[in-house]
Design a protein around this motif. Structure first.
Motif, PDB file in Angstrom:
ATOM      1  N   GLY A  23     -21.456   4.850  15.620  1.00 59.73           N
ATOM      2  CA  GLY A  23     -21.939   5.765  16.682  1.00 59.73           C
ATOM      3  C   GLY A  23     -23.385   5.270  17.255  1.00 59.73           C
ATOM      4  O   GLY A  23     -24.055   4.309  16.572  1.00 59.73           O
ATOM      5  N   ASP A  24     -24.051   6.118  17.830  1.00 57.40           N
ATOM      6  CA  ASP A  24     -25.390   5.864  18.309  1.00 57.40           C
ATOM      7  C   ASP A  24     -26.190   7.052  18.395  1.00 57.40           C
ATOM      8  O   ASP A  24     -27.028   7.112  19.308  1.00 57.40           O
ATOM      9  N   PHE A  25     -25.892   7.954  17.400  1.00 51.48           N
ATOM     10  CA  PHE A  25     -26.613   9.220  16.767  1.00 51.48           C
ATOM     11  C   PHE A  25     -26.421  10.348  18.034  1.00 51.48           C
ATOM     12  O   PHE A  25     -26.832  11.620  17.777  1.00 51.48           O
ATOM     13  N   THR A  26     -25.532  10.265  19.042  1.00 45.77           N
ATOM     14  CA  THR A  26     -25.259  11.121  19.975  1.00 45.77           C
ATOM     15  C   THR A  26     -24.006  11.944  19.725  1.00 45.77           C
ATOM     16  O   THR A  26     -23.097  11.714  19.090  1.00 45.77           O
ATOM     17  N   VAL A  27     -23.822  13.328  20.430  1.00 53.54           N
ATOM     18  CA  VAL A  27     -22.782  13.935  20.273  1.00 53.54           C
ATOM     19  C   VAL A  27     -21.476  13.261  21.021  1.00 53.54           C
ATOM     20  O   VAL A  27     -20.460  13.402  20.275  1.00 53.54           O
ATOM     21  N   GLN A  28     -21.628  12.448  21.755  1.00 52.69           N
ATOM     22  CA  GLN A  28     -20.542  11.733  22.543  1.00 52.69           C
ATOM     23  C   GLN A  28     -20.031  10.722  21.673  1.00 52.69           C
ATOM     24  O   GLN A  28     -18.853  10.615  21.602  1.00 52.69           O
ATOM     25  N   SER A  29     -20.758  10.049  20.984  1.00 53.39           N
ATOM     26  CA  SER A  29     -20.353   9.043  19.982  1.00 53.39           C
ATOM     27  C   SER A  29     -19.767   9.570  18.845  1.00 53.39           C
ATOM     28  O   SER A  29     -18.737   9.185  18.177  1.00 53.39           O
ATOM     29  N   GLY A  30     -19.861  10.802  18.309  1.00 55.40           N
ATOM     30  CA  GLY A  30     -19.387  11.621  17.344  1.00 55.40           C
ATOM     31  C   GLY A  30     -17.720  11.895  17.877  1.00 55.40           C
ATOM     32  O   GLY A  30     -16.773  11.792  16.926  1.00 55.40           O
ATOM     33  N   GLU A  31     -17.861  12.377  19.157  1.00 58.96           N
ATOM     34  CA  GLU A  31     -16.507  12.736  19.451  1.00 58.96           C
ATOM     35  C   GLU A  31     -15.617  11.203  19.649  1.00 58.96           C
ATOM     36  O   GLU A  31     -14.344  11.466  19.357  1.00 58.96           O
ATOM     37  N   HIS A  67     -16.080  18.858  17.248  1.00 59.34           N
ATOM     38  CA  HIS A  67     -15.605  19.202  18.612  1.00 59.34           C
ATOM     39  C   HIS A  67     -14.099  18.532  19.007  1.00 59.34           C
ATOM     40  O   HIS A  67     -13.321  18.931  19.591  1.00 59.34           O
ATOM     41  N   ALA A  68     -14.359  17.146  18.780  1.00 63.01           N
ATOM     42  CA  ALA A  68     -13.138  16.572  19.129  1.00 63.01           C
ATOM     43  C   ALA A  68     -12.126  16.726  18.378  1.00 63.01           C
ATOM     44  O   ALA A  68     -10.853  16.769  18.722  1.00 63.01           O
ATOM     45  N   ALA A  69     -11.995  16.971  17.060  1.00 65.24           N
ATOM     46  CA  ALA A  69     -11.197  17.659  16.106  1.00 65.24           C
ATOM     47  C   ALA A  69     -10.506  18.749  16.560  1.00 65.24           C
ATOM     48  O   ALA A  69      -9.273  18.847  16.657  1.00 65.24           O
ATOM     49  N   GLN A  70     -11.216  19.802  17.266  1.00 65.68           N
ATOM     50  CA  GLN A  70     -10.598  20.943  17.723  1.00 65.68           C
ATOM     51  C   GLN A  70      -9.785  20.717  18.851  1.00 65.68           C
ATOM     52  O   GLN A  70      -8.997  21.186  18.884  1.00 65.68           O
ATOM     53  N   ASP A  71     -10.403  19.806  19.765  1.00 68.18           N
ATOM     54  CA  ASP A  71      -9.694  19.466  21.082  1.00 68.18           C
ATOM     55  C   ASP A  71      -8.510  18.747  20.493  1.00 68.18           C
ATOM     56  O   ASP A  71      -7.405  18.838  21.554  1.00 68.18           O
ATOM     57  N   ASN A  80      -6.353  19.609  17.940  1.00 68.33           N
ATOM     58  CA  ASN A  80      -5.812  20.422  17.152  1.00 68.33           C
ATOM     59  C   ASN A  80      -5.853  20.135  15.707  1.00 68.33           C
ATOM     60  O   ASN A  80      -4.901  20.195  14.947  1.00 68.33           O
ATOM     61  N   VAL A  81      -7.008  19.450  15.245  1.00 68.53           N
ATOM     62  CA  VAL A  81      -7.054  18.928  13.824  1.00 68.53           C
ATOM     63  C   VAL A  81      -7.977  20.031  13.409  1.00 68.53           C
ATOM     64  O   VAL A  81      -9.045  20.297  13.524  1.00 68.53           O
ATOM     65  N   ARG A  82      -7.460  20.493  12.381  1.00 65.28           N
ATOM     66  CA  ARG A  82      -8.078  21.725  11.562  1.00 65.28           C
ATOM     67  C   ARG A  82      -9.330  21.242  10.994  1.00 65.28           C
ATOM     68  O   ARG A  82      -9.152  20.393  10.163  1.00 65.28           O
ATOM     69  N   VAL A  83     -10.558  22.002  10.936  1.00 64.10           N
ATOM     70  CA  VAL A  83     -11.387  21.615   9.999  1.00 64.10           C
ATOM     71  C   VAL A  83     -11.888  22.890   9.318  1.00 64.10           C
ATOM     72  O   VAL A  83     -12.173  23.988   9.845  1.00 64.10           O
ATOM     73  N   PRO A  84     -11.641  22.815   8.050  1.00 69.91           N
ATOM     74  CA  PRO A  84     -11.662  22.076   7.108  1.00 69.91           C
ATOM     75  C   PRO A  84     -10.539  21.316   6.548  1.00 69.91           C
ATOM     76  O   PRO A  84     -10.216  20.720   5.595  1.00 69.91           O
ATOM     77  N   GLU A  85      -9.378  22.178   6.889  1.00 65.10           N
ATOM     78  CA  GLU A  85      -8.154  22.152   6.361  1.00 65.10           C
ATOM     79  C   GLU A  85      -7.541  20.800   6.456  1.00 65.10           C
ATOM     80  O   GLU A  85      -6.857  20.261   5.456  1.00 65.10           O
ATOM     81  N   ASP A  86      -7.705  20.171   7.678  1.00 61.82           N
ATOM     82  CA  ASP A  86      -7.161  18.797   7.812  1.00 61.82           C
ATOM     83  C   ASP A  86      -8.197  17.832   7.592  1.00 61.82           C
ATOM     84  O   ASP A  86      -7.725  16.707   7.047  1.00 61.82           O
ATOM     85  N   ILE A  87      -9.235  17.793   7.893  1.00 57.82           N
ATOM     86  CA  ILE A  87     -10.472  17.059   7.547  1.00 57.82           C
ATOM     87  C   ILE A  87     -11.813  17.730   7.370  1.00 57.82           C
ATOM     88  O   ILE A  87     -12.097  18.815   8.239  1.00 57.82           O
ATOM     89  N   ILE A 118     -22.255  26.535  15.765  1.00 57.22           N
ATOM     90  CA  ILE A 118     -20.763  26.105  16.071  1.00 57.22           C
ATOM     91  C   ILE A 118     -20.064  26.769  15.106  1.00 57.22           C
ATOM     92  O   ILE A 118     -20.474  27.178  14.044  1.00 57.22           O
ATOM     93  N   ARG A 119     -18.852  26.638  15.242  1.00 60.43           N
ATOM     94  CA  ARG A 119     -17.859  27.167  14.270  1.00 60.43           C
ATOM     95  C   ARG A 119     -16.654  26.066  14.168  1.00 60.43           C
ATOM     96  O   ARG A 119     -16.041  25.792  15.156  1.00 60.43           O
ATOM     97  N   PRO A 120     -16.383  25.852  12.941  1.00 62.78           N
ATOM     98  CA  PRO A 120     -17.116  26.393  11.714  1.00 62.78           C
ATOM     99  C   PRO A 120     -18.354  25.723  11.467  1.00 62.78           C
ATOM    100  O   PRO A 120     -18.714  24.782  11.958  1.00 62.78           O
ATOM    101  N   ASN A 121     -19.188  26.636  10.901  1.00 67.22           N
ATOM    102  CA  ASN A 121     -20.593  26.126  10.592  1.00 67.22           C
ATOM    103  C   ASN A 121     -20.498  24.927   9.752  1.00 67.22           C
ATOM    104  O   ASN A 121     -19.482  24.562   9.010  1.00 67.22           O
ATOM    105  N   LEU A 122     -21.459  23.787  10.178  1.00 72.85           N
ATOM    106  CA  LEU A 122     -21.439  22.355   9.666  1.00 72.85           C
ATOM    107  C   LEU A 122     -22.089  22.289   8.438  1.00 72.85           C
ATOM    108  O   LEU A 122     -23.234  22.733   7.973  1.00 72.85           O
ATOM    109  N   THR A 123     -21.390  21.827   7.104  1.00 69.39           N
ATOM    110  CA  THR A 123     -22.018  21.516   5.963  1.00 69.39           C
ATOM    111  C   THR A 123     -22.922  20.232   6.169  1.00 69.39           C
ATOM    112  O   THR A 123     -22.566  19.372   6.883  1.00 69.39           O
ATOM    113  N   THR A 124     -24.044  20.215   5.946  1.00 74.63           N
ATOM    114  CA  THR A 124     -24.833  19.049   6.057  1.00 74.63           C
ATOM    115  C   THR A 124     -26.002  18.973   5.093  1.00 74.63           C
ATOM    116  O   THR A 124     -26.138  19.778   4.177  1.00 74.63           O
TER     117      THR A 124
END
Length: 286
Positions: free
Chosen positions: A173-181, A210-214, A216-223, A237-243
């Motif tokens: 990616g390139d550090f951006t939200v969009q590249s994470g999606e 955000h992309a996982a939720q779109d 229907n991939v569950r976080v953290p159950e599926d990934i 954000i929900r769920p809160n991010l481990t970091t």
């Protein structure tokens, strides 16, 4: 007081500059704010420059500093070499302090975090404490020193645990939200998906979530997802991010303290290095 007259009399500009990588990334906000507060305490003003991690912008900043005198410079360099920074110091007479671990100039103090070790520990935590064996990684270009350190640490953590890295689960990616999606969409397009994803920074991790939720991939159950930085949005954000938490106020304090010790002459010796610890913060995304 008239700063122009004072500058001529004292041979000082009463100005420092700070070069950061991405003004839109909240990680840098508190660094800049902290530096600015300390500078004001010393009766200094602050110029702020943004590079977007581009070499051309880093070089342009150096050229601007050669035209516009400042007494000191704090920088977050991704591409500048020791020789280029030496030329900057020779041409400007300014003291330089860097948020970097890859510079070795004998007169440039560096502040750093051991992001490689922190990434290694986070991957091993997923393996040993959470039971994951299929772990993907969202990196940034390996020409960026932090990107290379963190990616190599991920590879070493997987290797040391006897686990195989699936190339389909690694995305640049390139550090951006969009590249994470885009990373999550790419990784999920394959028949098998990892059960955990380590991401090089929080913005991309938030995009992946955000992309996982779109999809229907569950976080953290599926990934499960881990980010890096601990920017304020990670708790909104929900769920809160481990970091992996960095501490920008502490970074800014150390950068500014080191710089003003150089400017006022209380420190005139060779290069000093200062490490600011990192910390894994477990939240809902894992």
């Amino acid at each position: 007081p008239n700063l122009t007259a004072s500058s001529l009399r004292l041979q000082k500009s009463f100005m420092i500059a700070i070069m950061i990588a991405d003004i839109s990334n909240a990680f840098y906000h508190m660094i800049v704010r902290t530096v600015q507060d300390i500078a004001h305490h010393h009766n200094y003003d602050v110029l702020i420059a943004n590079t977007d991690q581009l070499y051309e912008n880093e070089k342009h900043f150096c050229q601007a500093m050669m035209r516009r005198p400042v007494d000191g410079i704090i920088m977050v360099p991704y591409h500048l070499t020791d020789d280029e920074i030496d030329q900057l110091m020779q041409r400007t007479g300014a003291s330089v302090v860097a948020l970097a671990s890859h510079l070795h100039h004998p007169l440039v103090d560096t502040v750093f975090c051991d992001d490689g070790q922190a990434t290694y520990d986070a991957v091993r935590w997923l393996i040993e404490r959470k039971g994951h064996r299929n772990i993907g990684y969202v990196r940034v270009p390996l020409s960026y020193p932090p990107g290379l350190r963190r990616y190599n640490a991920y590879l070493e953590a997987m290797r040391s645990a006897g686990l195989t890295v699936n190339p389909a689960w690694v995305y640049e990616g390139d550090f951006t939200v969009q590249s994470g999606e885009r990373a999550m969409q790419h990784i999920s397009s394959h028949s098998a998906r990892p059960t955990a994803l380590v991401v090089c920074n929080d913005l991309m991790a938030m995009g992946a979530l955000h992309a996982a939720q779109d999809m229907n991939v569950r976080v953290p159950e599926d990934i499960a997802i881990i980010g890096f930085d601990n920017i304020p949005e990670t708790t909104l954000i929900r769920p809160n991010l481990t970091t992996i938490a960095q501490y920008p106020v502490a970074l800014g304090q150390q950068l500014a303290k080191s710089l003003f010790e150089r400017i006022d002459g209380t420190e005139m010796g060779s290069k000093r290095t200062f490490e600011i610890p990192l910390n894994l913060i477990e939240r809902q995304s894992t």
